[in-house]
Each structure stands twice: as structure tokens, then as C-alpha cells.
Design an enzyme around this catalytic site. Structure first.
Site, short mmCIF file in Angstrom:
data_model
loop_
_atom_site.label_atom_id
_atom_site.label_comp_id
_atom_site.label_asym_id
_atom_site.label_seq_id
_atom_site.Cartn_x
_atom_site.Cartn_y
_atom_site.Cartn_z
N LYS A 108 0.57 -1.19 -0.22
CA LYS A 108 0.08 0.08 -0.17
C LYS A 108 0.58 1.64 -0.28
O LYS A 108 2.45 1.15 0.45
CB LYS A 108 -0.80 0.05 1.43
CG LYS A 108 -2.09 -1.05 1.19
CD LYS A 108 -2.93 -0.89 2.23
CE LYS A 108 -3.76 -2.41 2.48
NZ LYS A 108 -4.90 -2.23 3.26
N TYR A 120 -12.45 -3.75 -2.93
CA TYR A 120 -13.48 -3.26 -1.04
C TYR A 120 -14.98 -3.04 -1.53
O TYR A 120 -16.09 -2.65 -0.55
CB TYR A 120 -12.65 -1.76 -0.63
CG TYR A 120 -10.78 -2.02 -0.66
CD1 TYR A 120 -10.68 -3.07 0.38
CD2 TYR A 120 -10.50 -1.16 -0.72
CE1 TYR A 120 -9.80 -3.55 0.43
CE2 TYR A 120 -8.78 -1.36 -0.31
CZ TYR A 120 -8.28 -2.33 0.12
OH TYR A 120 -7.15 -2.28 0.99
N PHE A 165 -15.00 4.24 7.36
CA PHE A 165 -13.61 3.96 7.06
C PHE A 165 -13.05 3.63 6.04
O PHE A 165 -12.24 4.62 5.03
CB PHE A 165 -13.01 3.29 7.44
CG PHE A 165 -13.10 2.32 7.58
CD1 PHE A 165 -12.22 1.40 5.83
CD2 PHE A 165 -13.43 0.82 8.59
CE1 PHE A 165 -12.54 -0.66 6.05
CE2 PHE A 165 -13.97 -0.62 8.59
CZ PHE A 165 -13.72 -0.57 6.66
N ARG A 191 -1.17 -14.46 4.62
CA ARG A 191 -1.70 -14.02 5.86
C ARG A 191 -1.43 -14.13 7.16
O ARG A 191 -1.68 -12.92 7.93
CB ARG A 191 -3.50 -14.29 5.71
CG ARG A 191 -4.32 -13.06 4.29
CD ARG A 191 -5.32 -13.53 4.21
NE ARG A 191 -6.52 -13.15 5.14
CZ ARG A 191 -6.99 -12.18 5.57
NH1 ARG A 191 -6.71 -11.55 4.34
NH2 ARG A 191 -7.90 -11.45 6.17
N THR A 233 -4.83 -7.11 10.71
CA THR A 233 -4.98 -6.15 10.44
C THR A 233 -4.68 -4.82 10.78
O THR A 233 -3.72 -4.24 10.00
CB THR A 233 -6.70 -5.42 9.81
OG1 THR A 233 -6.74 -7.16 9.20
CG2 THR A 233 -7.65 -4.58 8.93
N ARG A 262 2.92 -6.12 9.72
CA ARG A 262 1.85 -5.59 10.02
C ARG A 262 2.87 -4.76 11.27
O ARG A 262 3.05 -4.02 10.98
CB ARG A 262 0.79 -5.40 10.33
CG ARG A 262 -0.12 -5.79 8.45
CD ARG A 262 -1.22 -6.69 8.56
NE ARG A 262 -1.64 -6.11 7.06
CZ ARG A 262 -3.25 -6.83 6.79
NH1 ARG A 262 -3.47 -7.97 7.77
NH2 ARG A 262 -3.79 -6.26 5.73
N HIS A 303 -1.77 -5.56 1.51
CA HIS A 303 -3.23 -6.56 1.38
C HIS A 303 -2.47 -7.56 0.83
O HIS A 303 -1.90 -7.51 0.54
CB HIS A 303 -3.98 -5.77 0.42
CG HIS A 303 -5.00 -6.51 0.26
ND1 HIS A 303 -6.29 -6.57 0.33
CD2 HIS A 303 -5.18 -7.06 -1.13
CE1 HIS A 303 -7.04 -7.70 -0.28
NE2 HIS A 303 -6.14 -7.93 -1.41
P1 CMP Z 1 -6.69 -4.71 3.76
O1 CMP Z 1 -6.64 -6.11 4.41
O2 CMP Z 1 -6.46 -4.53 2.19
O3 CMP Z 1 -8.78 -4.36 4.12
C1 CMP Z 1 -9.90 -3.84 4.10
C2 CMP Z 1 -8.40 -2.26 4.39
O4 CMP Z 1 -9.29 -1.68 5.02
C3 CMP Z 1 -7.44 -2.72 5.32
O5 CMP Z 1 -6.70 -3.72 5.37
C4 CMP Z 1 -7.27 -1.35 6.59
O6 CMP Z 1 -6.28 -0.89 4.92
C5 CMP Z 1 -8.65 -1.05 6.16
N1 CMP Z 1 -9.43 -0.63 7.51
C6 CMP Z 1 -10.48 -1.84 7.95
N2 CMP Z 1 -10.50 -1.00 9.15
C7 CMP Z 1 -10.70 0.19 9.06
C8 CMP Z 1 -11.09 0.97 10.34
N3 CMP Z 1 -11.16 0.21 11.58
N4 CMP Z 1 -10.23 1.57 10.16
C9 CMP Z 1 -9.95 2.20 9.28
N5 CMP Z 1 -9.42 1.43 8.18
C10 CMP Z 1 -9.72 0.44 8.18
#
Ligand code: CMP
Length: 139
Positions: free
Chosen positions: A9, A49, A57, A85, A91, A102, A115
Site C-alpha cells: 500500500k 473493497y 472508513f 495472511r 489488520t 504489519r 493487503h
Molecule cells: P485490508 O486488509 O486491505 O482490507 C481493508 C482495509 O481497510 C484494511 O486492510 C485497512 O487498511 C482498512 N481498514 C480496515 N478496518 C479499518 C478501520 N476500522 N478503520 C480504518 N481503516 C480500516
């Protein structure tokens, strides 16, 4: 062979950790089958998404994902979807253990560096959104 999609990202691109992220995945025994910088469009993000479109968000997420091109990669190997993963960690970077991508490189829940496809069917969908068959190589 099983495949997954990993995106570095914009926070990862800006932190210049693309090479480090590749090393986590190569060291785990996986093979890079495709890779390129892509500037994600409004339309691709809406489709990518789709399951988050109604979340509060989402507007911030979209803005963030368009800050720089992302490094989009296809990785291949046995059990690659689940294992990648695991290597990425949860996340929220603040909750991700050290030793995960991460946990080591991310900042918070949004700025989480990578991601990775959720399951095999999503991996196929994501490959279809970003790559042509000719871009995916075998060696
Ligand atoms: P990703 O695994 O790419 O899937 C969705 C993305 O949304 C996640 O990683 C984060 O970058 C973002 N994301 C998920 N949850 C939240 C949250 N509660 N607030 C802000 N960003 C989020």
C-alpha cells in the site's frame, strides 16, 4: 498452483519497504509470479473493497489507497493464501505481533502496509481485476 495477491500500500511504498516485504515472502518459500506498480482508480477500489463500501472508513481508505501507486504482486505456492495472511499479521498494525509484516512495518489499522487476499476465490477475483494472464509467469 495456488496463488494470492499482495499489494504494498502507499504507506509501504513511501516507507521504501517493498524489498523487505518481498524478502518475508521469499524467505517463507513462496515464488513471485507477477509484479507491477499500479495507480488504483476509483472504479477498481470500489470493486476491490465492495464489501467495505458502506463502512465509515471507506472514504478515507479510498483516499489513502490513491496516495501513490501500489506495488501489486502475485505470489505462488502451496497454501500461499492462508500462509501469507499469517505472515502479514492482523489488520491492525498496533495489535500485530512483532515478526509479522504489519507488526514490524505498519503504523495503525489503516496504514497497515500490505493487503493480502482473504481466500482463494478472492485471490482469483483480485488477479482478474489487476493482471492479464501474460503477466503471470512460471519458472
Ligand atoms: P485490508 O486488509 O486491505 O482490507 C481493508 C482495509 O481497510 C484494511 O486492510 C485497512 O487498511 C482498512 N481498514 C480496515 N478496518 C479499518 C478501520 N476500522 N478503520 C480504518 N481503516 C480500516
Amino acid at each position: 498452483m495456488e496463488k494470492t495477491v499482495v499489494l504494498v500500500k502507499p504507506d509501504g511504498v513511501n516507507k521504501r519497504v517493498i524489498g523487505k516485504i518481498m524478502t518475508y515472502l521469499e524467505d517463507a518459500g513462496f515464488k513471485l509470479s507477477a509484479g507491477k506498480f499500479i495507480r488504483l482508480t476509483d472504479d477498481i477500489i470500489d470493486r476491490w473493497y465492495a464489501h467495505h463500501k458502506d463502512k465509515s472508513f471507506f472514504p478515507d481508505l479510498k483516499k489513502f489507497m490513491m496516495e501513490t501507486p501500489v506495488m501489486a504482486m502475485v505470489w505462488e505456492g502451496e497454501g500461499v493464501v492462508a500462509k501469507v495472511r499469517e505472515i502479514c499479521g492482523p489488520t491492525d498494525s498496533l495489535k500485530a505481533p512483532k515478526g509479522t509484516i504489519r507488526g514490524d512495518l505498519g503504523t495503525d489499522i489503516q496504514h497497515n502496509v500490505v493487503h493480502a487476499s482473504e481466500d482463494e476465490s478472492n485471490a482469483k477475483r483480485e488477479i482478474g481485476l489487476l493482471f492479464s494472464q501474460e503477466e503471470i509467469i512460471s519458472y
